[in-house]
Design an enzyme around this catalytic site. Sequence first.
Site, PDB file in Angstrom:
ATOM      1  N   GLU A 178       0.826  -1.193   0.000  1.00 45.92           N
ATOM      2  CA  GLU A 178       0.000   0.000   0.000  1.00 45.92           C
ATOM      3  C   GLU A 178       0.869   1.255   0.000  1.00 45.92           C
ATOM      4  OE1 GLU A 178      -4.184  -1.406   1.992  1.00 45.92           O
ATOM      5  OE2 GLU A 178      -2.673  -0.591   3.357  1.00 45.92           O
ATOM      6  N   CYS A 188       3.559   8.608   1.426  1.00 46.13           N
ATOM      7  CA  CYS A 188       4.057   7.589   2.356  1.00 46.13           C
ATOM      8  C   CYS A 188       4.222   6.289   1.585  1.00 46.13           C
ATOM      9  CB  CYS A 188       3.073   7.425   3.512  1.00 46.13           C
ATOM     10  SG  CYS A 188       3.554   6.177   4.731  1.00 46.13           S
ATOM     11  N   CYS A 245       6.083  -7.020   7.082  1.00 48.14           N
ATOM     12  CA  CYS A 245       7.060  -6.409   7.975  1.00 48.14           C
ATOM     13  C   CYS A 245       7.671  -7.491   8.853  1.00 48.14           C
ATOM     14  CB  CYS A 245       6.409  -5.335   8.835  1.00 48.14           C
ATOM     15  SG  CYS A 245       7.574  -4.382   9.827  1.00 48.14           S
ATOM     16  N   CYS A 257       5.494  -4.796  16.048  1.00 50.86           N
ATOM     17  CA  CYS A 257       5.080  -3.731  16.960  1.00 50.86           C
ATOM     18  C   CYS A 257       3.595  -3.913  17.294  1.00 50.86           C
ATOM     19  CB  CYS A 257       5.331  -2.369  16.331  1.00 50.86           C
ATOM     20  SG  CYS A 257       7.077  -2.074  15.950  1.00 50.86           S
ATOM     21  N   CYS A 279       0.740  -1.636  15.786  1.00 49.40           N
ATOM     22  CA  CYS A 279       0.773  -1.381  14.342  1.00 49.40           C
ATOM     23  C   CYS A 279       0.096  -2.510  13.578  1.00 49.40           C
ATOM     24  CB  CYS A 279       2.225  -1.223  13.884  1.00 49.40           C
ATOM     25  SG  CYS A 279       2.393  -0.901  12.110  1.00 49.40           S
ATOM     26  N   CYS A 316      -1.631   6.490  10.094  1.00 45.56           N
ATOM     27  CA  CYS A 316      -0.399   5.915  10.634  1.00 45.56           C
ATOM     28  C   CYS A 316      -0.689   4.645  11.416  1.00 45.56           C
ATOM     29  CB  CYS A 316       0.270   6.949  11.535  1.00 45.56           C
ATOM     30  SG  CYS A 316       1.818   6.393  12.265  1.00 45.56           S
TER      31      CYS A 316
END
Length: 393
Positions: free
Chosen positions: A112, A125, A132, A136, A139, A371
Amino acid sequence: MLTAPAISEAASPSRGTALPSLIGLNREALAEHLAVLGVPDKQQRMRVGQLWNWMYVRGVDDFERMSNVAKGLREQLAESYSLARPEIVSEQVSQDGTRKWLLRLKDGREVETVYIPEDDRGTLCISSQVGCTLTCSFCHTGTQRLVRNLEAGEIVAQVMLARDRLGDWPGAEGPEDKTGLPNADRKITNVVLMGMGEPLYNFDGVRDAMAIVADGEGISLSKRRITLSTSGVVPEIPRWGEEAGTMLAISLHAVRDDLRNELVPINKKWPIADLLEACRNYPGLSNAKRITFEYVMLDGINDSIADAKELVRLLAKIPAKINLIPFNPWPGSPYECSDWDQIEKFADVVNRAGYASPVRTPRGRDIMAACGQLKSASVKLRASQRAAAGDVS
């Protein structure tokens, strides 16, 4: 009440191709490919300059449009190489003008990319990995396992595709729906490596891509308008400053190792003290080139006045800006956003200590583009299709 965001499924036809792409190659690599096609040594520099201008200044995606390149060479290039962007699987436009593209790469994997417009600027962004490697806990991307690093060309192509869609090339008209677009000559004025993935775990690919984005004879975005955000891959921070020299952001989010171990597990390998020491030694660090420390505000977790005071103490003598981020919820998240009054009290402590501490206005929440919310829709949306094709990964 939120209005339904504009969603365009399969917003562009498949532009996939088996041909290798020239996007993402540096000038030396382009010259080598031209040599393979038989371009004489004495012509290579000129031809590389022409290709570079057509790709990165004018944004063409068709060799035939390169009018000052010899017709025979244009035909050879078209037979051997591609300028294709990733395929747009879906495009969403938030009520606040934020745009999110779900992009399919040449191997079928998806990432994305998000565009955040403001009155006088526009920030893109971009992602550096499919999934990933980090986990975290606040997230959404961290709930998707790492598949692979993006190639330099796939990173640059996100910028080029966004410029295509926004009409950000010279002479381009732009989209019919101009909701929220800035009143500026350039629609993309800033690039942040804050999308999917930990960019310092894809160091070479990200470095090579940003060298092209910052090249003064191409896309020409100042390194001061490019920001890499890392969760704290300490050994690579000084190297990034030396080899790339962009702005730096640190996903800090806690002032104690025990809490940061939970929120940002990479902290178990490189704790806060090591991370901040690397920041103090970041090449080029100055009041004119400050590090941004990102701090997500989690209700009852890391938002006390004591936390604010400790944050100020930890960052003493580091030229810094502190970016307070209201937590953006996602399905299944174990956290809630801090109350606005508490965020303001926290910010007041930081401001009184002399740090700029803007509170990031949540953008694109209605399309899961804010975010910490990015996650390839393909993880769930297209699982059945992949299973039917025999790919159960």
